[in-house]
Design a protein around this motif. Structure first.
Motif, short mmCIF file in Angstrom:
data_model
loop_
_atom_site.label_atom_id
_atom_site.label_comp_id
_atom_site.label_asym_id
_atom_site.label_seq_id
_atom_site.Cartn_x
_atom_site.Cartn_y
_atom_site.Cartn_z
N ASP A 136 15.49 -19.21 0.10
CA ASP A 136 15.68 -19.27 -1.36
C ASP A 136 14.96 -20.44 -2.03
N LYS A 137 14.97 -21.60 -1.41
CA LYS A 137 14.33 -22.75 -2.05
C LYS A 137 12.81 -22.59 -2.14
N ASP A 138 12.24 -21.68 -1.36
CA ASP A 138 10.79 -21.44 -1.36
C ASP A 138 10.38 -20.26 -2.23
N VAL A 139 11.34 -19.56 -2.82
CA VAL A 139 11.03 -18.34 -3.56
C VAL A 139 10.08 -18.60 -4.73
N VAL A 140 10.29 -19.68 -5.47
CA VAL A 140 9.45 -19.96 -6.64
C VAL A 140 7.99 -20.12 -6.21
N ALA A 141 7.74 -20.94 -5.22
CA ALA A 141 6.37 -21.16 -4.74
C ALA A 141 5.79 -19.88 -4.12
N TYR A 142 6.61 -19.15 -3.39
CA TYR A 142 6.17 -17.90 -2.75
C TYR A 142 5.72 -16.89 -3.80
N LEU A 143 6.52 -16.74 -4.86
CA LEU A 143 6.16 -15.77 -5.90
C LEU A 143 4.93 -16.22 -6.69
N GLU A 144 4.78 -17.52 -6.89
CA GLU A 144 3.58 -18.01 -7.57
C GLU A 144 2.33 -17.71 -6.76
N GLU A 178 0.86 -1.17 0.00
CA GLU A 178 0.00 0.00 0.00
C GLU A 178 0.90 1.23 0.00
N ILE A 179 0.47 2.26 -0.68
CA ILE A 179 1.24 3.50 -0.69
C ILE A 179 0.75 4.35 0.48
N ILE A 180 1.65 4.59 1.41
CA ILE A 180 1.33 5.41 2.57
C ILE A 180 2.41 6.48 2.67
N ALA A 181 1.99 7.71 2.68
CA ALA A 181 2.92 8.86 2.71
C ALA A 181 3.92 8.78 1.56
N GLY A 182 3.44 8.33 0.39
CA GLY A 182 4.28 8.27 -0.80
C GLY A 182 5.29 7.15 -0.82
N CYS A 183 5.14 6.17 0.05
CA CYS A 183 6.12 5.09 0.15
C CYS A 183 5.41 3.74 0.17
N ARG A 184 5.99 2.75 -0.52
CA ARG A 184 5.43 1.40 -0.48
C ARG A 184 5.57 0.83 0.92
N ARG A 185 4.48 0.25 1.42
CA ARG A 185 4.50 -0.37 2.75
C ARG A 185 3.67 -1.65 2.71
N TRP A 186 4.18 -2.65 3.41
CA TRP A 186 3.50 -3.94 3.49
C TRP A 186 2.96 -4.12 4.90
N LYS A 187 1.79 -4.78 4.98
CA LYS A 187 1.20 -5.05 6.28
C LYS A 187 2.05 -6.04 7.07
N ARG A 188 1.91 -5.98 8.36
CA ARG A 188 2.67 -6.81 9.30
C ARG A 188 2.56 -8.30 8.97
N ASN A 189 1.35 -8.80 8.69
CA ASN A 189 1.18 -10.23 8.43
C ASN A 189 1.93 -10.67 7.17
N LEU A 190 2.00 -9.80 6.17
CA LEU A 190 2.74 -10.13 4.95
C LEU A 190 4.25 -10.16 5.23
N ILE A 191 4.71 -9.26 6.08
CA ILE A 191 6.13 -9.24 6.44
C ILE A 191 6.49 -10.48 7.25
N LEU A 192 5.62 -10.87 8.17
CA LEU A 192 5.87 -12.09 8.96
C LEU A 192 6.01 -13.31 8.06
N GLU A 193 5.14 -13.40 7.06
CA GLU A 193 5.22 -14.52 6.12
C GLU A 193 6.54 -14.46 5.33
N TRP A 194 6.87 -13.29 4.83
CA TRP A 194 8.06 -13.10 4.00
C TRP A 194 9.35 -13.38 4.77
N LEU A 195 9.37 -13.07 6.07
CA LEU A 195 10.56 -13.31 6.87
C LEU A 195 10.94 -14.79 6.91
N ASN A 196 9.97 -15.67 6.72
CA ASN A 196 10.22 -17.11 6.78
C ASN A 196 10.53 -17.74 5.42
N VAL A 197 10.52 -16.94 4.36
CA VAL A 197 10.81 -17.48 3.02
C VAL A 197 12.32 -17.59 2.83
#
Length: 128
Positions: free
Chosen positions: A96-104, A75-94
């Motif tokens: 390299d071997k999971d990148v393909v499935a994560y991006l899909e 989401e663009i907030i104050a002119g900057c891309r920002r991701w919600k907390r739950n999306l960051i929590l998920e991303w922190l656990n990705v």
């Protein structure tokens, strides 16, 4: 006799109060969650959380495969891309071997040099 009973009860109450204080002190532990309690995170904040403060920000900012949600769902907030907390929590656990499935999951195609790297290393079968 009454005085002895009162003193005995007071000692008993004092002992119970001390025990209760000890139990409360043990149950109230400091927040050990290393993730700040904020609702939205910028890419720079997310990079520092996942890779550390000394990791080159430009490596992630130019490689969408390393970004949260493959550089989507922000989401663009104050002119900057920002991701919600739950999306960051998920991303922190990705990893390299999971990148393909994560991006899909976020419908981000693996194209170009970046896509070839992940598909070659972790196989095209991971993307199907």
């Amino acid at each position: 006799m009454n005085e002895e009973l009162i003193i005995s009860r007071m000692n008993e109450l004092e002992s119970l109060i001390l025990q209760l204080r000890k139990e409360v002190k043990q149950s109230v532990q400091p927040n050990t969650d290393s993730l700040p309690s904020q609702e939205y995170f910028t890419l720079k904040e997310a990079v520092a959380l996942k890779y550390g403060k000394n990791f080159p920000y430009s490596t992630v900012s130019t490689n969408y495969a390393l970004m949260p949600c493959g550089n989507t769902n922000f989401e663009i907030i104050a002119g900057c891309r920002r991701w919600k907390r739950n999306l960051i929590l998920e991303w922190l656990n990705v990893v390299d071997k999971d990148v393909v499935a994560y991006l899909e999951k976020y419908h981000v195609p693996l194209t170009g040099r970046i896509g070839e790297k992940y598909l070659k290393k972790y196989g095209k079968e991971a993307s199907s």
